[in-house]
Design a protein around this motif. Structure first.
Motif, PDB file in Angstrom:
ATOM      1  N   ASP A 607       0.754  -1.128  -0.052  1.00  0.00           N
ATOM      2  CA  ASP A 607       0.080  -0.103   0.085  1.00  0.00           C
ATOM      3  C   ASP A 607       0.712   1.354   0.078  1.00  0.00           C
ATOM      4  OD1 ASP A 607      -1.986  -1.787   0.355  1.00  0.00           O
ATOM      5  OD2 ASP A 607      -2.181  -1.628   2.312  1.00  0.00           O
ATOM      6  N   ARG A 608       2.020   1.301   0.850  1.00  0.00           N
ATOM      7  CA  ARG A 608       2.838   2.394   0.867  1.00  0.00           C
ATOM      8  C   ARG A 608       3.294   2.628  -0.440  1.00  0.00           C
ATOM      9  NH1 ARG A 608       3.910   0.127   6.262  1.00  0.00           N
ATOM     10  NH2 ARG A 608       6.028  -0.491   5.306  1.00  0.00           N
ATOM     11  N   LEU A 609       3.809   1.649  -1.039  1.00  0.00           N
ATOM     12  CA  LEU A 609       4.439   1.706  -2.495  1.00  0.00           C
ATOM     13  C   LEU A 609       3.507   2.275  -3.311  1.00  0.00           C
ATOM     14  CD1 LEU A 609       6.954   0.851  -4.300  1.00  0.00           C
ATOM     15  CD2 LEU A 609       5.379  -1.174  -4.939  1.00  0.00           C
ATOM     16  N   MET A 610       2.150   2.159  -3.174  1.00  0.00           N
ATOM     17  CA  MET A 610       1.415   2.639  -4.237  1.00  0.00           C
ATOM     18  C   MET A 610       1.076   4.082  -3.806  1.00  0.00           C
ATOM     19  SD  MET A 610      -0.159   1.746  -7.061  1.00  0.00           S
ATOM     20  CE  MET A 610       1.541   0.951  -7.055  1.00  0.00           C
ATOM     21  N   PHE A 674      -8.453   1.092   1.866  1.00  0.00           N
ATOM     22  CA  PHE A 674      -8.049   2.583   1.778  1.00  0.00           C
ATOM     23  C   PHE A 674      -7.133   3.118   0.692  1.00  0.00           C
ATOM     24  CE2 PHE A 674      -5.271   5.725   3.066  1.00  0.00           C
ATOM     25  CZ  PHE A 674      -5.689   6.778   3.764  1.00  0.00           C
ATOM     26  N   THR A 675      -6.165   2.064   0.376  1.00  0.00           N
ATOM     27  CA  THR A 675      -5.292   2.471  -0.555  1.00  0.00           C
ATOM     28  C   THR A 675      -5.951   2.694  -1.992  1.00  0.00           C
ATOM     29  OG1 THR A 675      -3.680   1.784   0.681  1.00  0.00           O
ATOM     30  CG2 THR A 675      -3.081   2.119  -1.704  1.00  0.00           C
ATOM     31  N   LEU A 676      -6.934   1.542  -2.406  1.00  0.00           N
ATOM     32  CA  LEU A 676      -7.534   1.430  -3.584  1.00  0.00           C
ATOM     33  C   LEU A 676      -8.253   2.836  -3.823  1.00  0.00           C
ATOM     34  CD1 LEU A 676      -8.820  -2.239  -3.441  1.00  0.00           C
ATOM     35  CD2 LEU A 676      -7.249  -1.145  -5.084  1.00  0.00           C
ATOM     36  N   HIS A 677      -9.234   3.308  -2.644  1.00  0.00           N
ATOM     37  CA  HIS A 677      -9.816   4.453  -2.941  1.00  0.00           C
ATOM     38  C   HIS A 677      -9.052   5.653  -2.839  1.00  0.00           C
ATOM     39  CE1 HIS A 677     -14.110   2.938  -2.474  1.00  0.00           C
ATOM     40  NE2 HIS A 677     -13.672   2.229  -1.781  1.00  0.00           N
ATOM     41  N   SER A 678      -7.797   5.587  -2.082  1.00  0.00           N
ATOM     42  CA  SER A 678      -7.122   6.912  -2.214  1.00  0.00           C
ATOM     43  C   SER A 678      -6.343   7.130  -3.621  1.00  0.00           C
ATOM     44  CB  SER A 678      -5.867   6.844  -0.865  1.00  0.00           C
ATOM     45  OG  SER A 678      -5.093   7.705  -1.095  1.00  0.00           O
TER      46      SER A 678
END
Length: 789
Positions: A607-610, A674-678
């Motif tokens: 997630d952090r990478l994305m 969270f990351t998908l939406h972000s």
RNA sequence: GGGCCCAUGGUCUAGUGGUUAUGACAUCUCGUUUACACCGAGAAGAUCCUCGGUUCGAAUCCGAGUGGGCCCACCA
């Protein structure tokens, strides 16, 4: 949650229609104002695909600036003054202006205007252009017509101001006279056409000496020859210095002298200077202080200076004089040559140089000042600046303002028939001098006669930034908002619209009109030819929009090439192709929207990478958008959507986001969601200036807000991440390919995968990798990825 | 005469000193339907306009040339 299965043209149409009802408006009280001096298109023909593209770009700029917190003044202007309208009226009603009377003719023009005005507006609306208002009126931000009383009044007021400042004068000078439009035009309105023409070698007698031969393309102007020149370095003619040549048929003596203007290689090396064959002659006469002997009248016929040619048209006169020269044995030979003939930019008719009394605006005195300004304004692309500098450097005459035409702004001036005194109109009213006057009579008691001529239309157009910012009608706002933020325009009108605007703004306000100037190149047809109505290769944007939609068109416009740097070739195939990207965006959004975040998320390394990558995209787009470059960011965004977000991240976190077998913790599942939406939100927002309708629709359905009212994304502090995106893409691709080669589905389970040590940076991604590839992954001493099936 | 820009697979385009030269569209092969057949995996296709130079190394920098596009100018 996205309900519709896919994105359709119908949805797009509904959204753009809806925007018409609720335009963005403009808040003149806003702290940060960004103003765009849109180029008002002519209304007699609908805008073509090329103009449509440039308006898309302006809309990119406007939407981006709004998201950066500016209230954007983005007015819809329509140009309705001048020759194109008159020509259209003459053609449509099969009349000639000079035959039907002034008031009648103006009525015909108005009729043409009424019928044509809203075709372009419909195209703009269909394109989703976010003008401040689609309503026409006098308020700041509302649409305007250049022939409205308000606008014309301002044009006249600026004339009055300039007159009072002593910058305008009337003088009889050699003018560029368009035989078709029957009016003087400015140097800026002349273009050149390469033509094959005949070069006639004519024999002259010389006082005490051998005959000489002079080559000319304009034998009919023989009578107006003032001097014969040869180059100082030309030894052949040295002995002619100070002697006189005798004009054949006219028997008049003219001086022969050396001058560098004469090129030894051209013709015989001798040149006769006539008044006036071309601009060279004019300049020469001016510099040498020679008195011109004008041979052509305003009606295009030869006058008494031409003696036996009097009353003939230029064409007939040439034929006649050649006949006579031949008979007298004075025509030595005729050869073909190429010539760049000056023609009228609008009508493409030939220009003749004729002595006429016109009103002039001083511009030569301002050359240095405007040059300084031209060097100060920001140009996008920087190379376009040179077009302006070249033009300013080449100026050689003041700007003739008066035109012998009808449908344009009248010149508010009256002349006393008795004493010749000039009376100016008063500010605050729109004047039509041929049917009214500011006072009953001259001070001397003489009758006042209203000026019949009108202004050059560039005299109107060149105050557009002043008009849209409320000059003369909303001083407080003007003071706050001027200079205008941006002038977007085509490279072909740098010498006219841009130059004149800078000149006029400086003369009236002592300021530079714009902060930024964005110059666009041309849109070419599918074969690479410039689009023009005369060539008949104009692409109608409406048809393209009906077939492929405005979003595909806009995305194509952004992605196909950088129009600030080079011409763009239109391709329907490519436009159609961009529709796929819209569908992809839709499907990705649909997938992401099926997940709802519950509880506190915990971001994993994946997630952090994305998140970090998204950050770098935000930064890149912001920096480039600010410089009017949408081309590179659009490419990067599209690449991210297809090749990173959809292909890799989505596949990698599917298992965690679904988390059906509870392999991950609730918090880790939340991290994926969270990351998908972000990322989706960021992607939508970055795309929103370019494809405003689909991003609007998706955002509204998922996040229940108006994406165009959202601020531009802020970058967050980058996370510490060991994993490298390139490694991830590489590993995934190789594993997928290997499975493929074995005939397995991508999700098929395998026993074990060994990764070489060089991929150890991916350690933090292992849980996602193992889930995605349905296997156990270990790092070992292998050289290449090894899969145990 | 002066100046500016451009030259990369069929088409368009990225790439400003080290890449197996990017991607899109088009073509071909195989596959696939719980985000997506307007899909996926892959293939073929490029003397990076030419010739010199700089450099260990050039599509990339320099010079000359060729071919396009454009702007300016005093080609009669």
């Amino acid at each position: 949650m996205l309900k519709e299965k896919t994105w359709t043209l119908k949805q797009e149409g509904e959204i753009t229609k809806d925007w018409l009802k609720n335009p963005y408006g403009f808040d003149k009280k806003a702290k940060k104002i960004y103003s765009i001096d849109t180029p008002p298109p002519y209304v007699n023909t609908p805008i073509h695909a090329g103009q449509a593209v440039t308006y898309c770009y302006m809309d990119f700029f406007a939407r981006y600036k709004r998201s950066k917190g500016y209230s954007v003044l983005f007015p819809l202007g329509l140009d309705r003054n001048g020759l194109p309208i008159e020509h259209a009226a003459e053609k449509k009603f099969k009349i000639r202006a000079e035959n039907v009377g002034r008031d009648k003719f103006l009525e015909y023009c108005r009729k043409v205007l009424e019928e044509s005005s809203d075709i372009s507006i419909r195209t703009f609306a269909r394109l989703g252009i976010s003008f401040s208002s689609y309503k026409f009126g006098g308020e700041i931000g509302e649409g305007y017509h250049t022939d409205s009383e308000n606008y014309r009044k301002l044009t006249q007021e600026t004339f009055i101001d300039l007159w009072n400042a002593g910058l305008i004068y009337e003088e009889r000078k050699v003018s560029n006279y368009c035989l078709g439009c029957k009016t003087t035009i400015a140097d800026a309105e002349i273009i050149y056409e390469e033509r094959a023409t005949d070069l006639y070698h004519i024999k002259f007698k010389v006082e005490q000496g051998k005959d000489i031969v002079i080559a000319t393309t304009r034998p009919e102007l023989l009578c107006s020859c003032a001097v014969v020149l040869y180059n100082p370095s030309d030894k052949r003619y040295k002995q002619l210095r100070g002697k006189h040549a005798i004009l054949p048929l006219y028997d008049r003596e003219v001086l022969i002298k050396p001058h560098p203007i004469a090129k030894p290689k051209f013709g015989t090396g001798l040149v006769m200077m006539c008044s006036f064959g071309d601009l060279t002659d004019i300049r020469f006469f001016r510099e040498e202080g020679l008195r011109p002997r004008i041979a052509i009248n305003i009606d295009g016929k030869m006058n008494k200076n031409a003696d036996f040619l009097e009353g003939l048209s230029v064409k007939e006169a040439r034929k006649e004089i050649l006949k006579r020269l031949k008979e007298a044995g004075l025509l030595v030979k005729t050869e073909k040559t190429k010539q760049r003939a000056p023609i009228c930019e609008r009508s493409k008719d030939k220009i003749e140089f004729i002595l006429l009394k016109e009103y002039y605006l001083k511009q030569l005195n301002f050359k240095e000042k405007i040059l300084r300004i031209a060097k100060k304004v920001n140009f996008y692309d920087e190379n376009s600046r040179q077009i302006l500098l070249d033009w300013i450097n080449g100026l050689s005459e003041d700007w003739p303002l008066s035109r012998r035409r009808y449908y344009a702004t009248p010149i508010p001036i009256w002349k006393c028939k008795k004493c010749g005194e000039k009376v100016l109109g008063k500010k605050g009213k729109y004047w039509q001098p041929w049917k009214e006057s500011p006072q009953k009579a001259c001070k001397c008691g003489g009758k006042l006669e209203g000026e019949a001529r009108v202004f050059d239309t560039w005299f109107d157009s060149s105050i557009s930034p002043l008009y849209i910012l409320g000059y003369g009608r909303d001083s407080a706002f003007f003071k706050k908002a001027f200079p205008c933020s941006l002038r977007p325009q085509g490279k072909e009108i740098v010498r006219t619209w841009l130059y004149y605007t800078l000149l006029r703004s400086y003369q009236l306000t002592k300021k530079t009109a714009f902060k930024d100037v964005w110059i666009n190149f041309h849109i070419l047809d599918a074969k690479g030819k410039k689009m023009s109505s005369s060539l008949g290769n104009v692409v109608d944007p409406i048809k393209i929009l009906e077939k492929h939609g405005s979003e595909a068109f806009r995305l194509w416009a952004a992605i196909e090439g950088n129009i600030a740097r080079q011409d763009l070739r239109i391709s329907e195939e490519k436009i159609a192709g961009e529709f796929k990207t819209l569908i992809k965006l839709w499907n990705v959004s649909k997938f992401v929207s099926s997940f709802k975040l519950k509880g506190q998320p915990k971001l994993t390394e994946t997630d952090r990478l994305m998140m970090n990558y998204m950050d770098s995209l935000v930064e890149f787009a912001d920096k480039n958008y600010a410089e009017y470059n949408f081309f590179e960011p659009a490419h990067k965004l599209r690449h991210f959507l297809w090749e990173i977000f959809a292909s890799h991240y989505l596949e990698l976190v599917k298992a965690r986001a679904y988390n059906t077998d509870m392999r991950f913790s609730k918090e880790e599942q939340g991290g994926a969601i969270f990351t998908l939406h972000s990322c989706l939100r960021g992607l939508l927002k970055l795309f929103s200036p370019i494809i405003p309708a689909i991003t609007y629709k998706i955002y509204k359905e998922i996040y229940n807000g108006n994406i165009h009212n959202e601020d531009f994304p802020k970058t967050v502090r980058p996370f510490k991440v060991k994993a490298k995106l390139e490694s991830l893409l590489e590993v995934n691709s190789k594993i997928w390919k290997a499975k493929k080669d074995k005939g397995l589905s991508l999700k098929a389970a395998v026993k074990r995968i060994d990764l070489p040590k060089r991929y150890e940076n991916l350690k933090g991604l292992l849980p996602d990798l193992e889930a995605a590839h349905n296997t156990d992954i270990v790092f070992s001493a292998v050289k290449e990825i090894r899969i145990k099936f």
